[in-house]
Design an enzyme around this catalytic site. Structure first.
Site, PDB file in Angstrom:
ATOM      1  N   THR A 133       2.660   1.049   6.835  1.00  0.00           N
ATOM      2  CA  THR A 133       3.194   2.392   6.614  1.00  0.00           C
ATOM      3  C   THR A 133       4.163   2.802   7.714  1.00  0.00           C
ATOM      4  OG1 THR A 133       2.497   4.704   6.716  1.00  0.00           O
ATOM      5  CG2 THR A 133       1.022   3.153   7.722  1.00  0.00           C
ATOM      6  N   ASP A 134       5.043   3.751   7.384  1.00  0.00           N
ATOM      7  CA  ASP A 134       5.956   4.287   8.412  1.00  0.00           C
ATOM      8  C   ASP A 134       5.210   5.203   9.378  1.00  0.00           C
ATOM      9  OD1 ASP A 134       5.490   6.433   6.673  1.00  0.00           O
ATOM     10  OD2 ASP A 134       7.603   6.969   6.429  1.00  0.00           O
ATOM     11  N   GLU A 135       3.953   5.566   9.024  1.00  0.00           N
ATOM     12  CA  GLU A 135       3.215   6.515   9.867  1.00  0.00           C
ATOM     13  C   GLU A 135       2.879   5.921  11.233  1.00  0.00           C
ATOM     14  OE1 GLU A 135       0.268   8.877   7.800  1.00  0.00           O
ATOM     15  OE2 GLU A 135       1.311   8.613   5.896  1.00  0.00           O
ATOM     16  N   TYR A 158      -5.901   7.215  10.882  1.00  0.00           N
ATOM     17  CA  TYR A 158      -5.346   6.309   9.853  1.00  0.00           C
ATOM     18  C   TYR A 158      -4.175   5.510  10.412  1.00  0.00           C
ATOM     19  CZ  TYR A 158      -2.253   4.886   6.028  1.00  0.00           C
ATOM     20  OH  TYR A 158      -1.409   4.166   5.215  1.00  0.00           O
ATOM     21  N   LYS A 162      -3.766   1.456  11.209  1.00  0.00           N
ATOM     22  CA  LYS A 162      -2.733   0.623  10.576  1.00  0.00           C
ATOM     23  C   LYS A 162      -1.853  -0.019  11.662  1.00  0.00           C
ATOM     24  CE  LYS A 162      -1.868   0.030   6.756  1.00  0.00           C
ATOM     25  NZ  LYS A 162      -2.377  -0.931   5.748  1.00  0.00           N
TER      26      LYS A 162
END
Ligand code: NAD
Ligand code: TYD
Length: 352
Positions: A133-135, A158, A162
């Site tokens: 993810t870009d998060e 989260y 990741k």
């Protein structure tokens, strides 16, 4: 090395189920898919019921947890897996705030177990693709975009879990020469997304005339990508990407949350007819903000555009209209998820 037996983890979730559908129905892939999924609350095998029926020779489902090493070993012994596309994860930021433990287990320990399995069978593994993810890059201000070289600065349990899994995947390439690729993608939307995430939650609440919760003042920005565009990007990376590299995938569709919610209200008003009490925008309710809420995500996807010739095909207008129609039309899927009946089916089918 040709991929003939792809292990897809988390294939009963939102993106995984769309990816399996894409692989079997829309891509040039000719081989088999082994879908390994623990069937958590976010999974719905009913999303792939037609696929299981239509492709009995090419599609196999195995209920297993990536945290269970013995179960993984059995799957690798039974199936001649030669590639892995790893989606399985705990994926909802709000749940990671109220209960981070499962995120550490699945996203970190589970990914580690899978990497160890790939290392054990390395001579037959053509690729380990990790879906991220870009998060992991944290939050942007009003300016700038995430590139592949933006430093990691995750803010939620989260995104931190990741980020850790991305580092492990990269380390297995550098240290053991495992052929890996990684994609970091922006927010996806489309059919079969569990209605706890913003877009499906708002569509279903709007349909039912319920309140539409917007965190804070609704100014937070996400870069929305239609799920099939993401699936096409993953397959391109898997077939043409360079091992050891990461690719950012985005929709070129930056939108403030309030704007997303208002657009959904307008589409539902048009497609389902207005409510007796008036336009659905009246249902918008500003609620307490998420702790540590990232303000803006935006992706620079020039690398995948120039090196693999990928671009999103859906605009937000076309993608959102398709998505709203899907949730309004697929009443059985929706009702069974909303009522919890899908869990009873899972229990009957696979035992819990
Ligand atoms: P999802 O929550 O809809 O599905 C996750 C799936 O993984 C479920 O089917 C679940 O049963 C399975 N799973 C969870 N724990 C497991 C375990 N221990 N063992 C085996 N299976 C397990 O998630 P999603 O939105 O489809 O996301 C898939 C992947 O894509 C995730 O890795 C996520 O981080 C990443 N991603 C998602 C988005 C997004 O917008 N949804 C954006 C970028 C990246
Ligand atoms: P979400 O779909 O949970 O994805 P993510 O947190 O991974 O970006 O949320 C998207 C955005 O919508 C995020 O800024 C939080 C916000 N949001 C709301 O305003 N209301 C809601 O009910 C939800 C679930 C999210």
């Amino acid at each position: 090395m040709l991929m003939k037996n792809i292990l897809v983890t988390g294939g009963c979730g939102f993106i995984g189920s769309n990816f399996i559908r894409f692989l079997l129905e829309e891509s040039n892939y000719q081989g088999k898919v082994i879908n390994l999924d623990a069937l958590t609350y976010a999974a719905n095998p009913e999303s792939l019921a037609d696929i299981a029926e239509r492709y009995p020779q090419r599609y196999t489902f195995v209920r297993a947890d990536i945290c269970d090493k013995e179960a993984l070993q059995e799957v690798f012994e039974e199936h001649p897996i030669d590639a892995i596309c790893h989606f399985a994860a705990e994926s909802h930021v709000d749940r990671s705030i109220s209960g981070p433990g499962a995120f550490i287990q699945t996203n970190l320990i589970g990914t580690f177990n899978l990497l160890e399995m790939a290392r054990h069978y390395q001579e037959r593994i053509a690729l380990f693709h990790h879906v991220s993810t870009d998060e992991v890059f944290g939050s942007l201000g009003a300016e700038g975009f995430f590139t592949e070289s933006t430093p990691y600065k995750p803010n939620s349990p989260y995104s931190a879990s990741k980020a850790g899994s991305d580092h492990l995947v990269r380390a297995y390439h550098k240290t053991y020469g495992l052929p890996v690729t990684i994609s970091n993608c922006s927010n996806n939307y489309g059919p079969c997304q569990f209605p706890e995430k913003l877009i499906p939650l708002i569509i279903l609440n709007a349909r039912e005339g319920k309140s539409l919760p917007v965190y804070g003042d609704g100014s937070n920005v996400r870069d929305w990508l239609y799920v099939t565009d993401h699936c096409r990007a993953i397959w391109l990376i898997m077939t043409e990407g360079k091992h050891g590299e990461t690719y950012n995938v985005g929709g070129d569709n930056e939108m403030a949350n309030l704007q997303v919610v208002e657009s959904i209200c307008d589409i539902v008003d048009r497609l389902a007819g207005p409510l007796p009490e008036g336009p659905r925008r009246q249902l918008i309710t500003f609620v307490k903000d998420r702790p540590g809420h990232d303000w803006r995500y935006a992706i620079d996807f020039s690398k995948i555009r120039s090196s693999l010739n990928w671009e999103p095909t859906e605009t937000f207008d076309t993608g959102l209209e398709k998505t709203v129609r899907w949730y309004l039309d697929n009443t059985t899927w929706v009702e069974r998820v909303r009522s919890g009946e899908y869990r009873a089916w899972i229990e009957k089918q696979y035992g819990e």
